[in-house]
Design a protein around this motif. Structure first.
Motif, PDB file in Angstrom:
ATOM      1  N   ASN A  25      -3.962   0.519  20.692  1.00 38.90           N
ATOM      2  CA  ASN A  25      -5.232  -0.112  20.996  1.00 38.90           C
ATOM      3  C   ASN A  25      -5.216  -1.567  20.636  1.00 38.90           C
ATOM      4  OD1 ASN A  25      -7.653  -1.319  20.074  1.00 38.90           O
ATOM      5  ND2 ASN A  25      -8.709   0.589  19.731  1.00 38.90           N
ATOM      6  N   LEU A  74      -6.200  -2.896  17.335  1.00 36.72           N
ATOM      7  CA  LEU A  74      -5.845  -2.487  15.909  1.00 36.72           C
ATOM      8  C   LEU A  74      -4.260  -2.371  15.856  1.00 36.72           C
ATOM      9  CD1 LEU A  74      -7.817   0.806  16.086  1.00 36.72           C
ATOM     10  CD2 LEU A  74      -8.375  -1.445  15.266  1.00 36.72           C
ATOM     11  N   ASP A  75      -3.411  -2.626  17.056  1.00 38.81           N
ATOM     12  CA  ASP A  75      -2.046  -2.314  16.993  1.00 38.81           C
ATOM     13  C   ASP A  75      -1.029  -3.593  17.142  1.00 38.81           C
ATOM     14  OD1 ASP A  75      -2.878   0.259  16.312  1.00 38.81           O
ATOM     15  OD2 ASP A  75      -3.018   0.783  18.652  1.00 38.81           O
ATOM     16  N   PRO A  79      -1.770   1.463   5.105  1.00 38.88           N
ATOM     17  CA  PRO A  79      -1.160   2.198   5.669  1.00 38.88           C
ATOM     18  C   PRO A  79      -0.940   2.187   7.101  1.00 38.88           C
ATOM     19  CG  PRO A  79      -3.039   3.417   5.349  1.00 38.88           C
ATOM     20  CD  PRO A  79      -3.169   2.168   4.721  1.00 38.88           C
ATOM     21  N   PHE A  80       0.361   2.306   7.715  1.00 35.50           N
ATOM     22  CA  PHE A  80       0.625   2.279   9.334  1.00 35.50           C
ATOM     23  C   PHE A  80       1.460   3.327   9.648  1.00 35.50           C
ATOM     24  CE2 PHE A  80       4.785   0.387  10.023  1.00 35.50           C
ATOM     25  CZ  PHE A  80       5.109   0.160   8.694  1.00 35.50           C
ATOM     26  N   THR A  81       1.369   3.966  10.906  1.00 40.12           N
ATOM     27  CA  THR A  81       2.388   4.371  11.624  1.00 40.12           C
ATOM     28  C   THR A  81       3.042   3.802  12.523  1.00 40.12           C
ATOM     29  OG1 THR A  81       0.567   6.591  11.364  1.00 40.12           O
ATOM     30  CG2 THR A  81       2.458   6.731  13.016  1.00 40.12           C
ATOM     31  N   ILE A 130       0.699   1.195  14.311  1.00 32.79           N
ATOM     32  CA  ILE A 130      -0.753   1.420  14.516  1.00 32.79           C
ATOM     33  C   ILE A 130      -1.365   1.621  13.365  1.00 32.79           C
ATOM     34  CG2 ILE A 130      -0.239   2.508  16.757  1.00 32.79           C
ATOM     35  CD1 ILE A 130      -0.957   5.315  15.834  1.00 32.79           C
ATOM     36  N   HIS A 131      -2.608   1.015  13.231  1.00 41.97           N
ATOM     37  CA  HIS A 131      -3.415   0.809  12.101  1.00 41.97           C
ATOM     38  C   HIS A 131      -4.852   1.509  12.119  1.00 41.97           C
ATOM     39  CE1 HIS A 131      -0.511  -2.708  12.668  1.00 41.97           C
ATOM     40  NE2 HIS A 131      -0.257  -2.477  11.226  1.00 41.97           N
ATOM     41  N   ALA A 132      -5.395   1.536  10.763  1.00 39.21           N
ATOM     42  CA  ALA A 132      -6.622   2.154  10.680  1.00 39.21           C
ATOM     43  C   ALA A 132      -7.726   1.153  11.363  1.00 39.21           C
ATOM     44  CB  ALA A 132      -6.975   2.648   9.202  1.00 39.21           C
ATOM     45  N   ASP A 133      -7.468   0.008  11.073  1.00 35.11           N
ATOM     46  CA  ASP A 133      -8.708  -1.033  11.447  1.00 35.11           C
ATOM     47  C   ASP A 133      -8.038  -2.387  11.769  1.00 35.11           C
ATOM     48  OD1 ASP A 133      -8.282  -2.116   8.988  1.00 35.11           O
ATOM     49  OD2 ASP A 133      -9.667  -1.084   7.942  1.00 35.11           O
TER      50      ASP A 133
END
Lengths: 161, 161
Positions: free
Chosen positions: B8, B11-12, B107-109, B128-131
């Motif tokens: 996204n 977000l990313d 946190p991130f993936t 990728i992030h939460a927000d």
């Protein structure tokens, strides 16, 4: 291979019971949304909707409804799917492994393990937490009693009562 | 099957480059601790230790050291291992899929994708992030520049310079 979570008594909660329905049926009840809505929330709560994308990274979504009609959505991420034996999902990540915005709740990872026991199933549900305070909060919310009552309902659904 | 994270733009963060070493060698550099410590932190930072348990639920641990000698440990959880092509890990969970105590950091993936491109590799690293605020923080920390400099170092290591 999978590195299964190791359970830590200081951090985790475990419900272990044997039920008299086969693992295949318990698995189906856990992984089929039309069945999950029939048992997932201990009465008088109910489950108003459920979506499951049964693969690592897939969405595990439920909406629980209070007796007063308030709805509580929960969306987590499926991590491990071993057909008929192990389901692991977490509220610590969202679908597609995306980190979730931290809410008021503590995140937990759930491990559902099914083992054949005679004609029935040894059922072990474990909730693993980041710290002892999250364990305590979950314990005080009634994790063991609630998941045990839900398991009774699951057995009823599987038996078609 | 795996439900791959969908990227996204709001977000990313994505680093996409083609490098002139084969995917097998890039994979080895990413998954072998003795190699990771040689390239993971962009100079003048360094990586003082690394542990990798290369399976879903396994530990992904690094300690980065600042030029002043301060150490910054990071421990995450490996989620997806597709030999030679896809590595996914997250700082949103710890080893064994255990939720982590929320720290100051977001946190991130991370998704590392390798595709063969001639004799080289199309390398795509996505965070990728939460927000959007987590994306912004990571962007301002220099994710793209940092991971790109680290990739240059990885190529040097692979080529044995």
């Amino acid at each position: 291979m999978t590195a299964y979570p190791s359970v830590n008594d200081n951090l985790d909660l475990v419900l272990e019971r044997t039920v008299d329905v086969a693992p295949e049926l318990v698995w189906k009840a856990w992984t089929t949304p039309e069945l999950v809505v029939q048992w997932f929330a201990p009465r008088p709560w109910s489950t108003s909707s459920c979506e499951i994308d049964l693969q690592p990274g897939g969405r595990f979504h439920t909406v629980m409804r209070s007796p007063e009609g308030e709805e509580y959505p929960n969306t987590g991420c499926i991590l491990v799917v071993e057909e008929g034996s192990t389901l692991i999902f977490t509220s610590g990540l969202g679908p597609g492994f995306r980190p979730q915005v931290a809410g008021d709740d503590f995140p937990f990872t759930a491990i559902i393990r099914l083992e054949r026991a005679g004609n029935g199933t040894k059922y072990t549900a474990t909730a693993i937490h980041a710290d002892a305070s999250a364990k305590k909060s979950h314990e005080e919310m009634g994790f063991v009693e609630g998941w045990s009552a839900a398991l009774d309902q699951l057995v009823e659904v599987v038996k078609g009562r």
